[in-house]
Design a protein around this motif. Structure first.
Motif, mmCIF file in Angstrom:
data_model
loop_
_atom_site.group_PDB
_atom_site.id
_atom_site.type_symbol
_atom_site.label_atom_id
_atom_site.label_comp_id
_atom_site.label_asym_id
_atom_site.label_seq_id
_atom_site.Cartn_x
_atom_site.Cartn_y
_atom_site.Cartn_z
ATOM 1 N N LYS A 1 -33.117 -62.745 -13.523
ATOM 2 C CA LYS A 1 -32.898 -64.171 -13.312
ATOM 3 C C LYS A 1 -31.416 -64.500 -13.390
ATOM 4 O O LYS A 1 -30.718 -64.056 -14.289
ATOM 5 N N VAL A 2 -30.950 -65.292 -12.436
ATOM 6 C CA VAL A 2 -29.569 -65.799 -12.425
ATOM 7 C C VAL A 2 -29.627 -67.318 -12.264
ATOM 8 O O VAL A 2 -30.295 -67.822 -11.357
ATOM 9 N N PRO A 3 -28.972 -68.109 -13.178
ATOM 10 C CA PRO A 3 -28.099 -67.647 -14.257
ATOM 11 C C PRO A 3 -28.871 -67.370 -15.547
ATOM 12 O O PRO A 3 -29.741 -68.134 -15.931
ATOM 13 N N SER A 4 -28.476 -66.308 -16.224
ATOM 14 C CA SER A 4 -28.968 -65.946 -17.543
ATOM 15 C C SER A 4 -28.292 -64.643 -17.948
ATOM 16 O O SER A 4 -27.976 -63.824 -17.084
ATOM 17 N N THR A 5 -28.066 -64.454 -19.221
ATOM 18 C CA THR A 5 -27.451 -63.199 -19.658
ATOM 19 C C THR A 5 -28.399 -62.040 -19.399
ATOM 20 O O THR A 5 -29.628 -62.197 -19.479
ATOM 21 N N PHE A 6 -27.849 -60.871 -19.089
ATOM 22 C CA PHE A 6 -28.728 -59.721 -18.868
ATOM 23 C C PHE A 6 -29.287 -59.176 -20.178
ATOM 24 O O PHE A 6 -30.354 -58.566 -20.202
ATOM 25 N N GLU A 7 -28.585 -59.431 -21.317
ATOM 26 C CA GLU A 7 -29.122 -59.008 -22.616
ATOM 27 C C GLU A 7 -30.457 -59.674 -22.911
ATOM 28 O O GLU A 7 -31.328 -59.088 -23.557
ATOM 29 N N SER A 8 -30.620 -60.918 -22.467
ATOM 30 C CA SER A 8 -31.855 -61.652 -22.737
ATOM 31 C C SER A 8 -32.989 -61.237 -21.817
ATOM 32 O O SER A 8 -34.093 -61.754 -21.920
ATOM 33 N N GLN A 9 -32.702 -60.279 -20.905
ATOM 34 C CA GLN A 9 -33.711 -59.872 -19.923
ATOM 35 C C GLN A 9 -33.946 -58.359 -19.929
ATOM 36 O O GLN A 9 -34.182 -57.748 -18.891
ATOM 37 N N GLY A 10 -33.871 -57.788 -21.129
ATOM 38 C CA GLY A 10 -34.243 -56.395 -21.273
ATOM 39 C C GLY A 10 -33.098 -55.412 -21.361
ATOM 40 O O GLY A 10 -33.326 -54.191 -21.382
ATOM 41 N N PHE A 11 -31.856 -55.889 -21.412
ATOM 42 C CA PHE A 11 -30.704 -54.990 -21.458
ATOM 43 C C PHE A 11 -29.880 -55.239 -22.726
ATOM 44 O O PHE A 11 -28.651 -55.377 -22.689
ATOM 45 N N GLU A 12 -30.585 -55.304 -23.858
ATOM 46 C CA GLU A 12 -29.936 -55.559 -25.145
ATOM 47 C C GLU A 12 -28.900 -54.476 -25.459
ATOM 48 O O GLU A 12 -29.100 -53.298 -25.150
ATOM 49 N N ASP A 13 -27.802 -54.917 -26.053
ATOM 50 C CA ASP A 13 -26.747 -54.020 -26.558
ATOM 51 C C ASP A 13 -26.035 -53.243 -25.458
ATOM 52 O O ASP A 13 -25.304 -52.289 -25.747
ATOM 53 N N TYR A 14 -26.237 -53.631 -24.168
ATOM 54 C CA TYR A 14 -25.507 -52.938 -23.100
ATOM 55 C C TYR A 14 -24.171 -53.638 -22.867
ATOM 56 O O TYR A 14 -24.108 -54.856 -22.702
#
Length: 431
Positions: free
Chosen positions: A54-67
């Motif tokens: 989803k854009v806009p949204s952080t990628f950490e909040s969409q399954g890519f934590e700590d990347y």
């Protein structure tokens, strides 16, 4: 004074990007991949196996934590025929931290710097002119190369889409005119931060720390998410969260949030006091007009339950039980002429930290301080005087701006003992 203005603006506000007249809204589902390969900018590249995000949204909040590091976004889209000959701007909102943006294989813009230079511009609105003739009606491809240096990252804030250049220029002219750009006011004592919403006319946050992450995966809790005063004046109740303030700002050069309801004769003061080394909030409501009968109520919703005006000072000593709804005291003052009615109520809320006897005693002494508001103002006056700045050649407005800028920097300095002690936050809550 320009540098001071920019610093103050950065700390308390991010550019408002609402109400842009997009001709083509491109927010929604994009394709996403971690890593870095310049082949991914090519329109013909096969991205069929990329992750949808989803854009806009952080990628950490969409399954890519700590990347942290490089990621790419791609979007395939069509454009109406009538837009092909227009002067257009591609808006990509805010991107954390730096980006290069390609349209149909051509680079149309970049913001920030990739490693090894590493310059973040996560608060900057991305607005890239679209060269004439680059767009087509079918299967256009946007490819955005992003590098995240730490914490949250990606295309995280609207607007996302195509806008006419003339509409963009009009909006930017509106934004750069003097106006209130901050929708929230923050008060901090370096141990907690409270947030007052100008749009909702109430307190919307009280954080257990002033920094966002206590440890990996452990985000700072928002203890209070909804709080305000209600006044009853000659039998009629007024919920102040439903009434726009006539004036709302800081008492200049301080962390004290001041809301004034002139027609009602009601004033609100909210602050995290520097008079105590603990995460504490003070809320004061004053009624300045004479009414035959007046009453002040306080209500708050917290992660521990509801707080009401009926909680009493003796409950303070249950701070060790971590029951925040018990950690409150209200103080009322009757009119001296005997006409009846409350004219002032004070509410004190503490978040348990070390919960030592000394801390509890200091909190109790704070609640008994009849001059708590004036003492907080004195603290800030002494703080401003201490560096001994020469303000003689500045105008009154410049002096006010200078004082408030120093106050914001002071609020952003972490006073919590441990590894964060003394650090200055990049931005105050709500981050």
């Amino acid at each position: 004074m320009k540098k001071i203005f920019l610093l103050f603006f950065f700390l308390v506000s991010i550019l408002s990007a609402q109400d842009f007249k997009l001709k083509l809204n491109l927010a929604g589902e994009w394709l996403f991949k971690t890593g870095d390969n310049l082949k991914w900018l090519e329109p013909e590249f096969d991205d069929s196996d990329w992750t949808k995000i989803k854009v806009p949204s952080t990628f950490e909040s969409q399954g890519f934590e700590d990347y942290d590091g490089f990621v790419w976004y791609r979007l395939h889209f069509d454009v109406p025929q009538n837009l092909l000959n227009e002067d257009l701007i591609l808006l990509l909102g805010s991107i954390d931290d730096a980006d290069e943006t390609y349209l149909n294989g051509s680079k149309i813009g970049e913001t920030g710097k990739f490693p090894p230079e590493r310059r973040t511009e996560w608060t900057t609105l991305r607005a890239y002119p679209v060269p004439k003739g680059l767009l087509k009606t079918k299967n256009n491809v946007i490819a955005v190369r992003v590098c995240d240096f730490g914490f949250d990252g990606g295309i995280f804030k609207a607007p996302i889409g195509l806008i006419l250049k003339k509409d963009f220029n009009i909006k930017m002219t509106e934004i750069t005119k003097p106006h209130r750009s901050a929708k929230e006011l923050v008060s901090s004592n370096g141990l907690t931060a409270i947030v007052y919403s100008v749009e909702n006319h109430k307190l919307i946050s009280m954080y257990e720390h002033i920094y966002k992450i206590a440890s990996p995966g452990n985000y700072t809790k928002n203890i209070i998410h909804d709080a305000n005063f209600i006044v009853e004046l000659d039998g009629k109740k007024y919920d102040l969260s439903e009434i726009p303030e006539d004036e709302v700002s800081y008492i200049n050069g301080t962390n004290i949030i001041f809301a004034n309801y002139k027609k009602l004769g009601v004033q609100i003061f909210l602050f995290a006091p520097f008079q105590i080394d603990a995460p504490v909030m003070v809320a004061i409501c004053k009624i300045n007009k004479k009414y035959r009968q007046s009453k002040i109520y306080f209500r708050a919703n917290t992660i521990y339950g509801e707080i009401t005006s009926e909680d009493i000072l003796s409950d303070v000593f249950e701070i060790q039980q971590l029951q925040i709804k018990k950690v409150i005291k209200t103080k009322t003052v009757k009119r001296s002429d005997g006409t009846g009615g409350e004219v002032e109520k004070r509410v004190f809320i503490a978040i348990p930290s070390s919960s030592t006897k000394e801390e509890i005693q200091k909190f109790s002494e704070l609640t008994e301080n009849d001059n708590i508001l004036n003492d907080e103002i004195k603290f800030w006056n002494n703080f401003i005087k201490r560096p001994n700045f020469n303000l003689e050649n500045l105008t009154k407005k410049e002096i006010e701006l200078f004082k408030q800028s120093l106050a914001v920097i002071k609020m952003a300095q972490c006073r919590e003992k441990g590894s964060p002690y003394g650090q200055i936050l990049a931005s105050l809550p709500p981050w």
